[in-house]
Design an enzyme around this catalytic site. Structure first.
Site, PDB file in Angstrom:
ATOM      1  N   LYS A  74       0.661  -1.131  -0.063  1.00  0.00           N
ATOM      2  CA  LYS A  74       0.030  -0.119  -0.110  1.00  0.00           C
ATOM      3  C   LYS A  74       0.819   1.266   0.050  1.00  0.00           C
ATOM      4  O   LYS A  74       1.859   1.064  -0.021  1.00  0.00           O
ATOM      5  CB  LYS A  74      -1.014  -0.119   1.321  1.00  0.00           C
ATOM      6  CG  LYS A  74      -0.202   0.255   2.501  1.00  0.00           C
ATOM      7  CD  LYS A  74      -1.102  -0.177   3.904  1.00  0.00           C
ATOM      8  CE  LYS A  74      -0.305  -0.009   5.144  1.00  0.00           C
ATOM      9  NZ  LYS A  74      -1.157  -0.206   6.045  1.00  0.00           N
ATOM     10  N   ARG A  99     -11.682   0.091  14.025  1.00  0.00           N
ATOM     11  CA  ARG A  99     -11.421   0.922  12.814  1.00  0.00           C
ATOM     12  C   ARG A  99     -12.367   0.367  11.765  1.00  0.00           C
ATOM     13  O   ARG A  99     -13.266   1.110  11.599  1.00  0.00           O
ATOM     14  CB  ARG A  99      -9.787   0.626  12.405  1.00  0.00           C
ATOM     15  CG  ARG A  99      -9.650   2.023  11.513  1.00  0.00           C
ATOM     16  CD  ARG A  99      -8.090   1.897  11.377  1.00  0.00           C
ATOM     17  NE  ARG A  99      -7.218   0.792  10.816  1.00  0.00           N
ATOM     18  CZ  ARG A  99      -6.042   0.740  10.573  1.00  0.00           C
ATOM     19  NH1 ARG A  99      -5.480   1.584  10.632  1.00  0.00           N
ATOM     20  NH2 ARG A  99      -5.880  -0.366   9.946  1.00  0.00           N
ATOM     21  N   TYR A 119      17.497  28.293  10.800  1.00  0.00           N
ATOM     22  CA  TYR A 119      16.169  29.203  11.179  1.00  0.00           C
ATOM     23  C   TYR A 119      16.050  28.852  12.808  1.00  0.00           C
ATOM     24  O   TYR A 119      16.081  27.909  13.232  1.00  0.00           O
ATOM     25  CB  TYR A 119      15.072  28.870  10.231  1.00  0.00           C
ATOM     26  CG  TYR A 119      15.025  29.112   9.174  1.00  0.00           C
ATOM     27  CD1 TYR A 119      14.965  30.521   8.595  1.00  0.00           C
ATOM     28  CD2 TYR A 119      14.829  28.124   8.125  1.00  0.00           C
ATOM     29  CE1 TYR A 119      14.813  31.016   7.288  1.00  0.00           C
ATOM     30  CE2 TYR A 119      14.936  28.651   6.715  1.00  0.00           C
ATOM     31  CZ  TYR A 119      14.653  29.912   6.265  1.00  0.00           C
ATOM     32  OH  TYR A 119      14.486  30.209   5.023  1.00  0.00           O
ATOM     33  N   MET A 172      13.706  24.074   4.339  1.00  0.00           N
ATOM     34  CA  MET A 172      12.716  23.262   3.194  1.00  0.00           C
ATOM     35  C   MET A 172      13.700  22.432   2.217  1.00  0.00           C
ATOM     36  O   MET A 172      13.445  21.307   2.008  1.00  0.00           O
ATOM     37  CB  MET A 172      12.072  24.293   2.415  1.00  0.00           C
ATOM     38  CG  MET A 172      11.384  23.805   1.042  1.00  0.00           C
ATOM     39  SD  MET A 172      10.439  24.902   0.113  1.00  0.00           S
ATOM     40  CE  MET A 172       9.142  25.419   1.316  1.00  0.00           C
TER      41      MET A 172
END
Length: 382
Positions: free
Chosen positions: A50, A145, A276, A324
């Site tokens: 999957k 589920r 950052y 990023m």
């Protein structure tokens, strides 16, 4: 030249990991047969592919898992890709189908489907297609589920058997999914529910995910003529389903390697901040390497200082915040590394994907599946 980041998928590692699982369940069958004095057959294997084979690619997975008895996934389009790649064996849709039009696709491509709610049974009852379908009826044994509730399961199963007698269905099997096979709670409570509710019902059984296959292999042994299946997923890709045992302890190999290179080197002074948010401040002079990899490539943004990285074959650490497109690494353990030095973010020759995931407070599954489309992916047979 292209940006120096690639993901390499080892088809040989996929095949190796499938064989590890096969030997594991076969040994469980031998041991249990000797202990009980009667033959118990090893289960067949649904290789779970999957989510684009956990980010490894459907076509790569078909090649790597060619010796599996079946493939299991969620998406109809991915099932069709398996057929187009030459796979002729069983294919299981783990979430089943979603609307009446899907049934024609099931028939055309000879797909097995799970059935987990009454609407699916109603759709099948209206079907008069050209091919009888194989189904696995899913029991909600405690995960809450998917699946029929315990008090509704036997009636639903009998309805499926009637559809078989009417020529709509072919084989009808039983399945459930474990919520805690990877932890101390284990599978005993759910297995008691499953055994009690399905007692006497004909058809094959499929209950074991990766964790249950590795930790409780004897529960899936075929004890009658109906057969049994296991459904390993992450372990086939070289990831561990356990927090307390790594993949290598089971003999598994990483199938995905995310690699890049240093694109810059900075010399920082004591007190200088990196990246950052200035989350890391050097406590001494440091050489810092800048790697062409960031969260837009699928690397976890929340991996912090100390996350393992390998540079030029030497293990070191990430520094500061992942941005990023780039991240910074400490070059203290590898003083000769310069621009162009190879970097392994996870996989062969580097930290495991589970180590990186643990540092980012997530799981290896997520990192494999989150590999970004912009990262070139290359297959490798050896």
């Amino acid at each position: 030249m292209p940006r120096p980041i690639t993901a390499t998928i080892s088809v040989d590692a996929l095949t190796h990991n499938l064989e590890v699982v096969r030997k594991h369940v076969q040994q469980a069958a031998i041991t249990a047969s000797a202990a009980q004095g009667r033959p118990l057959a090893a289960p067949s294997i649904w290789a779970v592919i999957k989510a684009n084979a956990y980010g490894h690619g459907i076509e790569q997975a078909v090649r790597g898992f060619w010796q599996a008895q079946g493939l299991a996934m969620l998406d109809l389009n991915e099932a069709v890709r398996c057929r187009e790649a030459g796979w002729g064996g069983p294919i299981m849709l783990l979430e089943g189908f979603f609307e009446p039009a899907d049934v024609e696709v099931l028939e055309r491509y000879h797909l097995t489907t799970s059935v987990h709610h009454a609407d699916q049974l109603a759709i099948l009852a209206e079907n008069r297609g050209s091919r009888r379908l194989d189904v696995f009826m899913k029991l909600n044994s405690g995960m809450n589920r998917l699946g029929f509730a315990p008090d509704a399961y036997r009636a639903a199963y009998q309805q499926a058997l009637r559809l078989r007698d009417d020529g709509i269905l072919n084989n009808v099997g039983k399945m459930t999914h474990f919520a805690n096979a990877d932890g101390p709670q284990g599978i005993a409570a759910q297995m008691e529910v499953f055994n009690r509710i399905t007692e006497g019902l004909p058809g094959p059984v499929s209950v074991s995910n990766s964790a249950a296959t590795l930790r409780y292999p004897d529960i899936s042994l075929a004890r009658d003529d109906h057969g049994a299946w296991v459904r390993p997923g992450v372990c086939l890709y070289g990831g561990s389903p356990f927090a307390d045992a790594d993949a290598a302890s089971f003999g598994l190999r990483p199938a995905m390697t995310l690699a890049s290179r240093l694109i810059a080197v900075q010399q920082v002074k004591a007190g200088d901040a990196i990246g950052y948010g200035s989350l890391f401040n050097a406590d001494r002079p440091l050489r810092v390497g800048v790697v062409a990899c960031g969260y837009a490539d699928g690397y976890p943004r929340h991996a912090g200082t100390g996350t393992p990285v390998t540079v030029a074959g030497v293990r070191t650490r990430l520094l500061g915040r992942v941005s990023m497109d780039m991240l910074a690494v400490d070059l203290t353990p590898v003083p000769m590394a310069g621009v162009g030095a190879p970097v392994v973010l996870w996989g062969e020759g580097g930290p495991t994907v589970d180590e990186v995931a643990q540092a980012a407070e997530t799981i290896g599954y997520e990192l494999m599946c989150a590999l970004a489309p912009r990262v070139p992916v290359h297959g490798r047979d050896v």
